[in-house]
Design a protein around this motif. Structure first.
Motif, mmCIF file in Angstrom:
data_model
loop_
_atom_site.group_PDB
_atom_site.id
_atom_site.type_symbol
_atom_site.label_atom_id
_atom_site.label_comp_id
_atom_site.label_asym_id
_atom_site.label_seq_id
_atom_site.Cartn_x
_atom_site.Cartn_y
_atom_site.Cartn_z
ATOM 1 N N VAL A 25 0.838 -1.206 0.000
ATOM 2 C CA VAL A 25 0.000 0.000 0.000
ATOM 3 C C VAL A 25 0.867 1.249 0.000
ATOM 4 C CG1 VAL A 25 -1.640 1.367 1.348
ATOM 5 C CG2 VAL A 25 -1.984 -1.104 1.101
ATOM 6 N N ILE A 26 1.889 1.257 0.832
ATOM 7 C CA ILE A 26 2.780 2.418 0.897
ATOM 8 C C ILE A 26 3.431 2.671 -0.455
ATOM 9 C CG2 ILE A 26 4.992 3.226 1.833
ATOM 10 C CD1 ILE A 26 4.137 1.933 4.505
ATOM 11 N N ARG A 27 3.918 1.616 -1.079
ATOM 12 C CA ARG A 27 4.576 1.787 -2.376
ATOM 13 C C ARG A 27 3.594 2.331 -3.415
ATOM 14 N NH1 ARG A 27 6.285 0.019 -7.231
ATOM 15 N NH2 ARG A 27 8.543 -0.039 -7.586
ATOM 16 N N ASP A 28 2.381 1.788 -3.435
ATOM 17 C CA ASP A 28 1.399 2.225 -4.427
ATOM 18 C C ASP A 28 0.961 3.674 -4.198
ATOM 19 O OD1 ASP A 28 1.539 -0.269 -5.554
ATOM 20 O OD2 ASP A 28 -0.354 -0.999 -4.700
ATOM 21 N N VAL A 29 0.772 4.048 -2.930
ATOM 22 C CA VAL A 29 0.384 5.422 -2.609
ATOM 23 C C VAL A 29 1.514 6.395 -2.979
ATOM 24 C CG1 VAL A 29 -0.038 7.024 -0.698
ATOM 25 C CG2 VAL A 29 -1.312 4.876 -0.830
ATOM 26 N N LEU A 30 2.745 6.033 -2.644
ATOM 27 C CA LEU A 30 3.873 6.910 -2.965
ATOM 28 C C LEU A 30 4.073 7.014 -4.478
ATOM 29 C CD1 LEU A 30 6.580 6.073 -0.266
ATOM 30 C CD2 LEU A 30 4.704 7.704 -0.189
ATOM 31 N N LEU A 40 6.558 15.976 -0.994
ATOM 32 C CA LEU A 40 6.642 16.029 0.461
ATOM 33 C C LEU A 40 5.903 14.838 1.052
ATOM 34 C CD1 LEU A 40 6.218 19.110 2.772
ATOM 35 C CD2 LEU A 40 5.043 16.983 3.309
ATOM 36 N N PHE A 41 6.591 14.114 1.950
ATOM 37 C CA PHE A 41 6.033 12.904 2.549
ATOM 38 C C PHE A 41 6.159 12.995 4.065
ATOM 39 C CE2 PHE A 41 7.613 12.080 -1.667
ATOM 40 C CZ PHE A 41 6.490 11.527 -2.284
ATOM 41 N N ASP A 42 5.013 12.902 4.724
ATOM 42 C CA ASP A 42 4.955 13.070 6.177
ATOM 43 C C ASP A 42 4.792 11.724 6.877
ATOM 44 O OD1 ASP A 42 4.374 14.849 8.662
ATOM 45 O OD2 ASP A 42 2.706 13.434 8.607
ATOM 46 N N GLU A 50 8.400 4.208 8.959
ATOM 47 C CA GLU A 50 9.522 4.961 8.387
ATOM 48 C C GLU A 50 10.382 4.085 7.474
ATOM 49 O OE1 GLU A 50 10.807 8.492 11.416
ATOM 50 O OE2 GLU A 50 11.334 6.463 12.032
ATOM 51 N N GLU A 51 10.695 2.889 7.934
ATOM 52 C CA GLU A 51 11.561 2.014 7.141
ATOM 53 C C GLU A 51 10.893 1.594 5.837
ATOM 54 O OE1 GLU A 51 14.226 -2.071 7.662
ATOM 55 O OE2 GLU A 51 13.349 -1.093 9.421
ATOM 56 N N LEU A 52 9.591 1.285 5.896
ATOM 57 C CA LEU A 52 8.872 0.895 4.685
ATOM 58 C C LEU A 52 8.786 2.059 3.696
ATOM 59 C CD1 LEU A 52 5.947 -1.212 6.190
ATOM 60 C CD2 LEU A 52 7.889 -2.066 4.838
ATOM 61 N N ILE A 53 8.591 3.265 4.204
ATOM 62 C CA ILE A 53 8.561 4.444 3.338
ATOM 63 C C ILE A 53 9.918 4.647 2.681
ATOM 64 C CG2 ILE A 53 8.429 6.972 3.354
ATOM 65 C CD1 ILE A 53 6.213 6.645 5.501
ATOM 66 N N SER A 54 10.977 4.514 3.462
ATOM 67 C CA SER A 54 12.321 4.670 2.928
ATOM 68 C C SER A 54 12.610 3.642 1.829
ATOM 69 C CB SER A 54 13.352 4.528 4.049
ATOM 70 O OG SER A 54 14.656 4.589 3.536
ATOM 71 N N GLN A 55 12.266 2.379 2.089
ATOM 72 C CA GLN A 55 12.487 1.328 1.102
ATOM 73 C C GLN A 55 11.725 1.602 -0.191
ATOM 74 O OE1 GLN A 55 11.298 -2.188 3.258
ATOM 75 N NE2 GLN A 55 13.185 -2.269 4.457
ATOM 76 N N SER A 56 10.473 2.061 -0.042
ATOM 77 C CA SER A 56 9.658 2.350 -1.224
ATOM 78 C C SER A 56 10.248 3.496 -2.030
ATOM 79 C CB SER A 56 8.221 2.686 -0.813
ATOM 80 O OG SER A 56 7.562 1.562 -0.286
ATOM 81 N N LEU A 60 11.439 3.664 -5.845
ATOM 82 C CA LEU A 60 10.624 4.438 -6.780
ATOM 83 C C LEU A 60 11.333 5.646 -7.385
ATOM 84 C CD1 LEU A 60 7.248 4.453 -4.815
ATOM 85 C CD2 LEU A 60 7.672 3.303 -7.000
ATOM 86 N N LEU A 61 12.176 6.307 -6.626
ATOM 87 C CA LEU A 61 12.745 7.579 -7.086
ATOM 88 C C LEU A 61 13.442 7.486 -8.446
ATOM 89 C CD1 LEU A 61 14.096 9.166 -3.765
ATOM 90 C CD2 LEU A 61 12.073 9.814 -5.073
ATOM 91 N N PRO A 62 14.237 6.446 -8.709
ATOM 92 C CA PRO A 62 14.882 6.369 -10.025
ATOM 93 C C PRO A 62 13.889 6.300 -11.185
ATOM 94 C CG PRO A 62 15.939 4.885 -8.475
ATOM 95 C CD PRO A 62 14.702 5.366 -7.810
ATOM 96 N N ASP A 63 12.705 5.736 -10.949
ATOM 97 C CA ASP A 63 11.688 5.655 -12.009
ATOM 98 C C ASP A 63 11.212 7.033 -12.442
ATOM 99 O OD1 ASP A 63 11.869 2.920 -11.749
ATOM 100 O OD2 ASP A 63 10.028 2.711 -10.565
#
Length: 282
Positions: A25-30, A40-42, A50-56, A60-63
Motif C-alpha cells: 500500500v505504501i509503495r502504491d500510494v507513494l 513532500l512525505f509526512d 519509516e523504514e517501509l517508506i524509505s524502502q519504497s 521508486l525515485l529512479p523511475d
C-alpha cells in the motif's frame, strides 16, 4: 535567538502516511503521489512505517529521475521518546532510515507517554527534546525543526527558551477546527503552518456546505478542502490508503475559492477536533 533559516522552502502539498502499514500500500500510494508531482512525505516514529517508506522511495525515485535531495521528508519524535537520551537514540534511527538526514523533524506531542498530562516534569522533558533537535540541526543532520499539536501556550513557552526557533508547526486543520489564535501566532513568528486531517477524518467530505461549493466549481469535496487550506496559507498533507484517491484529491484543474466560498467555510468553525487534543497538557 538564532533564526537558522527560519523560512524554509517547503512544498505546499504533501502526503500523510498515518495508518499506512502495508509495504504494498505504501509503495502504491507513494507511486501515485510521485506521478503527479508530490514531493513532500509526512511520517512519524509512532506510525511504525519509516523504514517501509524509505524502502519504497529508494525503489521508486529512479523511475521518476529523482534522488533523495529532490524530496522532503517530515518525521516526528514519538511521545515515548521524549527526553535527552531517548530523543537522541530515536532521532538516530530516523536519520538512518532516510539517508543520514531528515528535512523536517518535529516533536510530535507536547506531552510524554505514560505521564499524566498535568505532571510538571513534562515541561522539563520536552525542553530536553527540543535541545536535541537543535543540536542535530546545528550538525546539519536535520534541516528544519518544529513541533506538532502545540497550542499557543506551548508555543510561547518554547519561544521563550529556544536557541533556534521552530520553523514548522503541524496541527489538525480543517474548516471545523481553524485555530485562528495559532495561525496568528505562526504568522507573527515566521513559523510555517502545516495542516493535517484536512478532510476531518472523512466527515467533511459529505458536509452540505463543502459539497455545494464543490458542485459550484465542478470539483470534488476533497479538492475544495485542500484548496481552502492552501488559500489559508497552510501546507496541506491529506492522507489516504487508496492510490487512486491520491490523484483524485490532488490532481485537478486549478480553481480559486471566492470570498463567498471562504466566508461560508469560515462559518463552519465550531472548534470540533477529530484527533487528539493537547490543551490539557501542561
Amino acid at each position: 535567538m538564532r533564526t537558522h533559516d527560519s523560512t524554509p522552502h517547503l512544498p505546499t502539498v504533501g502526503i500523510g502516511t498515518f495508518q499506512l502499514k502495508s509495504g504494498t500500500v505504501i509503495r502504491d500510494v507513494l507511486h501515485s503521489a510521485l506521478s503527479i508531482g508530490i514531493r513532500l512525505f509526512d511520517t512519524a516514529q509512532c506510525y511504525r512505517n519509516e523504514e517501509l517508506i524509505s524502502q519504497s522511495l529508494i525503489s521508486l525515485l529512479p523511475d521518476f529521475s529523482l534522488t533523495r535531495s529532490d524530496i522532503t521528508i517530515v518525521s516526528k519524535l514519538d511521545p515515548k521518546n521524549q527526553g535527552t537520551e531517548k530523543a537522541e537514540a530515536a532521532v538516530e534511527k530516523t536519520l538512518e532510515c532516510f539517508g543520514g538526514y531528515v528535512d523536517v523533524m518535529l516533536i510530535h506531542w507536547p506531552g510524554v507517554s505514560k505521564m499524566k498530562s498535568d505532571d510538571p516534569q513534562i515541561k522539563v522533558i520536552r525542553k530536553e527534546s527540543w535541545k536535541v533537535l537543535e543540536d542535530y540541526q546545528v550538525k546539519g543532520k536535520i534541516k528544519h525543526i518544529g513541533v506538532s499539536n502545540y497550542t499557543v501556550y506551548h508555543l510561547k513557552e518554547l519561544i521563550n527558551y529556544c536557541s533556534i526557533k521552530p520553523t514548522v508547526l503541524q496541527n489538525e486543520f480543517h474548516p471545523r477546527y481553524q485555530e485562528l489564535d495559532v495561525l496568528e501566532f505562526c504568522q507573527e513568528h515566521g513559523i510555517k503552518f502545516m495542516g493535517y486531517s484536512p478532510f476531518g477524518q472523512g466527515d467533511l467530505l459529505s458536509d452540505k456546505t463543502i459539497v455545494a461549493i464543490a458542485e459550484k466549481h465542478h470539483v470534488l469535496p476533497s479538492n475544495v478542502l485542500v484548496q481552502w487550506a492552501l488559500q489559508r496559507g497552510a501546507i496541506c498533507i491529506p492522507r489516504t490508503t487508496k492510490p487512486e484517491r491520491v490523484i483524485e484529491n490532488l490532481e485537478y484543474s486549478s480553481f480559486i475559492l471566492d470570498s463567498d466560498d471562504m466566508q461560508q467555510m469560515a462559518r463552519l468553525n465550531d472548534g470540533h477536533k477529530f484527533c487528539w487534543d493537547p490543551h490539557r497538557v501542561v
